[in-house]
Design a protein around this motif. Structure first.
Motif, PDB file in Angstrom:
ATOM      1  N   LEU A 119       0.825  -1.201   0.000  1.00  0.00           N
ATOM      2  CA  LEU A 119       0.000   0.000   0.000  1.00  0.00           C
ATOM      3  C   LEU A 119       0.862   1.255   0.000  1.00  0.00           C
ATOM      4  O   LEU A 119       1.760   1.402   0.831  1.00  0.00           O
ATOM      5  N   CYS A 120       0.566   2.154  -0.936  1.00  0.00           N
ATOM      6  CA  CYS A 120       1.246   3.443  -0.986  1.00  0.00           C
ATOM      7  C   CYS A 120       0.257   4.490  -1.492  1.00  0.00           C
ATOM      8  O   CYS A 120      -0.912   4.209  -1.694  1.00  0.00           O
ATOM      9  N   GLY A 121       0.732   5.685  -1.718  1.00  0.00           N
ATOM     10  CA  GLY A 121      -0.123   6.775  -2.185  1.00  0.00           C
ATOM     11  C   GLY A 121      -0.401   7.761  -1.071  1.00  0.00           C
ATOM     12  O   GLY A 121      -0.159   7.490   0.107  1.00  0.00           O
ATOM     13  N   GLY A 122      -0.910   8.905  -1.430  1.00  0.00           N
ATOM     14  CA  GLY A 122      -1.149   9.968  -0.471  1.00  0.00           C
ATOM     15  C   GLY A 122      -2.131   9.622   0.620  1.00  0.00           C
ATOM     16  O   GLY A 122      -2.005  10.085   1.753  1.00  0.00           O
ATOM     17  N   PHE A 123      -3.121   8.785   0.317  1.00  0.00           N
ATOM     18  CA  PHE A 123      -4.127   8.448   1.330  1.00  0.00           C
ATOM     19  C   PHE A 123      -3.711   7.253   2.184  1.00  0.00           C
ATOM     20  O   PHE A 123      -4.349   6.956   3.187  1.00  0.00           O
ATOM     21  N   SER A 124      -2.633   6.587   1.820  1.00  0.00           N
ATOM     22  CA  SER A 124      -2.230   5.374   2.535  1.00  0.00           C
ATOM     23  C   SER A 124      -1.859   5.629   3.990  1.00  0.00           C
ATOM     24  O   SER A 124      -1.920   4.726   4.812  1.00  0.00           O
ATOM     25  N   SER A 125      -1.488   6.869   4.325  1.00  0.00           N
ATOM     26  CA  SER A 125      -1.086   7.171   5.702  1.00  0.00           C
ATOM     27  C   SER A 125      -2.244   7.662   6.575  1.00  0.00           C
ATOM     28  O   SER A 125      -2.035   8.039   7.724  1.00  0.00           O
ATOM     29  N   ALA A 126      -3.474   7.625   6.059  1.00  0.00           N
ATOM     30  CA  ALA A 126      -4.638   8.013   6.860  1.00  0.00           C
ATOM     31  C   ALA A 126      -4.795   7.037   8.023  1.00  0.00           C
ATOM     32  O   ALA A 126      -4.625   5.828   7.859  1.00  0.00           O
ATOM     33  N   LYS A 182       8.041  10.221   6.363  1.00  0.00           N
ATOM     34  CA  LYS A 182       6.640  10.574   6.561  1.00  0.00           C
ATOM     35  C   LYS A 182       5.850  10.578   5.255  1.00  0.00           C
ATOM     36  O   LYS A 182       4.727  10.073   5.191  1.00  0.00           O
ATOM     37  N   ASN A 183       6.411  11.139   4.191  1.00  0.00           N
ATOM     38  CA  ASN A 183       5.679  11.334   2.931  1.00  0.00           C
ATOM     39  C   ASN A 183       6.105  10.410   1.808  1.00  0.00           C
ATOM     40  O   ASN A 183       5.582  10.511   0.699  1.00  0.00           O
ATOM     41  N   GLY A 184       7.042   9.526   2.066  1.00  0.00           N
ATOM     42  CA  GLY A 184       7.560   8.639   1.026  1.00  0.00           C
ATOM     43  C   GLY A 184       6.517   7.816   0.293  1.00  0.00           C
ATOM     44  O   GLY A 184       6.567   7.710  -0.936  1.00  0.00           O
ATOM     45  N   PRO A 185       5.526   7.231   1.005  1.00  0.00           N
ATOM     46  CA  PRO A 185       4.515   6.451   0.290  1.00  0.00           C
ATOM     47  C   PRO A 185       3.743   7.268  -0.752  1.00  0.00           C
ATOM     48  O   PRO A 185       3.320   6.731  -1.765  1.00  0.00           O
ATOM     49  N   ALA A 186       3.610   8.557  -0.524  1.00  0.00           N
ATOM     50  CA  ALA A 186       2.900   9.415  -1.475  1.00  0.00           C
ATOM     51  C   ALA A 186       3.761   9.750  -2.689  1.00  0.00           C
ATOM     52  O   ALA A 186       3.253  10.241  -3.697  1.00  0.00           O
ATOM     53  N   MET A 187       5.060   9.463  -2.606  1.00  0.00           N
ATOM     54  CA  MET A 187       5.975   9.829  -3.686  1.00  0.00           C
ATOM     55  C   MET A 187       6.484   8.632  -4.485  1.00  0.00           C
ATOM     56  O   MET A 187       7.465   8.729  -5.205  1.00  0.00           O
ATOM     57  N   ALA A 188       5.818   7.496  -4.380  1.00  0.00           N
ATOM     58  CA  ALA A 188       6.276   6.289  -5.074  1.00  0.00           C
ATOM     59  C   ALA A 188       6.252   6.460  -6.590  1.00  0.00           C
ATOM     60  O   ALA A 188       7.183   6.048  -7.280  1.00  0.00           O
ATOM     61  N   VAL A 189       5.211   7.073  -7.128  1.00  0.00           N
ATOM     62  CA  VAL A 189       5.127   7.283  -8.578  1.00  0.00           C
ATOM     63  C   VAL A 189       6.234   8.227  -9.025  1.00  0.00           C
ATOM     64  O   VAL A 189       6.913   7.991 -10.036  1.00  0.00           O
ATOM     65  N   ALA A 190       6.451   9.314  -8.279  1.00  0.00           N
ATOM     66  CA  ALA A 190       7.507  10.272  -8.624  1.00  0.00           C
ATOM     67  C   ALA A 190       8.877   9.595  -8.593  1.00  0.00           C
ATOM     68  O   ALA A 190       9.719   9.838  -9.462  1.00  0.00           O
ATOM     69  N   ALA A 191       9.097   8.723  -7.607  1.00  0.00           N
ATOM     70  CA  ALA A 191      10.372   7.999  -7.528  1.00  0.00           C
ATOM     71  C   ALA A 191      10.529   7.082  -8.741  1.00  0.00           C
ATOM     72  O   ALA A 191      11.615   6.992  -9.327  1.00  0.00           O
ATOM     73  N   GLY A 192       9.456   6.421  -9.139  1.00  0.00           N
ATOM     74  CA  GLY A 192       9.499   5.569 -10.340  1.00  0.00           C
ATOM     75  C   GLY A 192       9.797   6.351 -11.594  1.00  0.00           C
ATOM     76  O   GLY A 192      10.551   5.896 -12.468  1.00  0.00           O
ATOM     77  N   LEU A 193       9.236   7.546 -11.715  1.00  0.00           N
ATOM     78  CA  LEU A 193       9.529   8.407 -12.861  1.00  0.00           C
ATOM     79  C   LEU A 193      10.999   8.822 -12.857  1.00  0.00           C
ATOM     80  O   LEU A 193      11.649   8.840 -13.901  1.00  0.00           O
TER      81      LEU A 193
END
Length: 194
Positions: free
Chosen positions: A130-137, A178-189
């Motif tokens: 699970l990743c993405g901006g909402f994953s840390s809710a 803290k914010n890494g899961p929200a940046m998975a797509v950016a890291a892949g790019l």
């Protein structure tokens, strides 16, 4: 503007996962990226063709549904779900509302996983990363773990990416933790080679 490279979100996500975690032979792996407006589900297996589904339901839909149900503003719900200051009274109500607000998303994910399994594409799915901006809710990962047939694991690609940032190293590492899961797509790019 001269475009050098362009990618699809879910393929960038798979690229990041492959670079950070690697693929395990004989095993299917799912990556679930829950963003604010939509959710991407990608499954990799031995057959080298990813199984991909985009779901038009994301974190903002969940927040709006909780806000409407509890007669709260979206900002109040957001603050409570993401750990900002908030009333414990609201938190109790939000905990009870989260499952209902996520019901549509859970149904879509479950149906997709069933469809994938029915295709007999590979070994059964054991884990969903699970990743993405909402994953840390608050409570979201636990809710999915209880509702889905596969174990849900929170995934931060920056746990495996070395970051040397000099004097600001501690501050940047805290931000990535803290914010890494929200940046998975950016890291892949960023990992994409030309």
């Amino acid at each position: 503007l001269s475009n050098v490279v362009m990618d699809v979100d879910v393929l960038a996500l798979l690229n990041c996962f492959s670079e950070c975690e690697g693929r395990k032979a004989g095993r299917a792996t799912a990556i679930l990226d829950v963003g604010s407006t939509y959710t991407n589900l990608a499954i990799m297996d031995d057959n080298n063709l990813p199984f991909i589904r985009d779901i038009a339901y994301g974190g903002e839909d969940v927040i709006n549904k909780i806000a409407d149900e509890n007669f709260l503003s979206g900002e109040t719900v957001r603050k409570n779900l993401f750990g900002s200051e908030g009333s414990s009274e609201y938190q109790l109500e939000l905990d009870n509302s989260l499952a209902g607000a996520c019901k549509n998303l859970v149904v879509e994910i479950t149906e997709t996983l069933r469809y994938y399994a029915a295709q007999k594409r590979s070994a059964p799915l054991k884990e969903v990363f699970l990743c993405g901006g909402f994953s840390s809710a608050k409570g979201f990962a636990e809710l999915l773990d209880n509702q889905l047939a596969a174990a849900v694991v929170s995934w931060n690609p920056f746990d495996k990416i070395d970051c040397e940032a000099g004097a600001r190293s501690v501050e940047i590492r805290d931000t990535l933790r803290k914010n890494g899961p929200a940046m998975a797509v950016a890291a892949g790019l960023a990992m994409r080679q030309i």
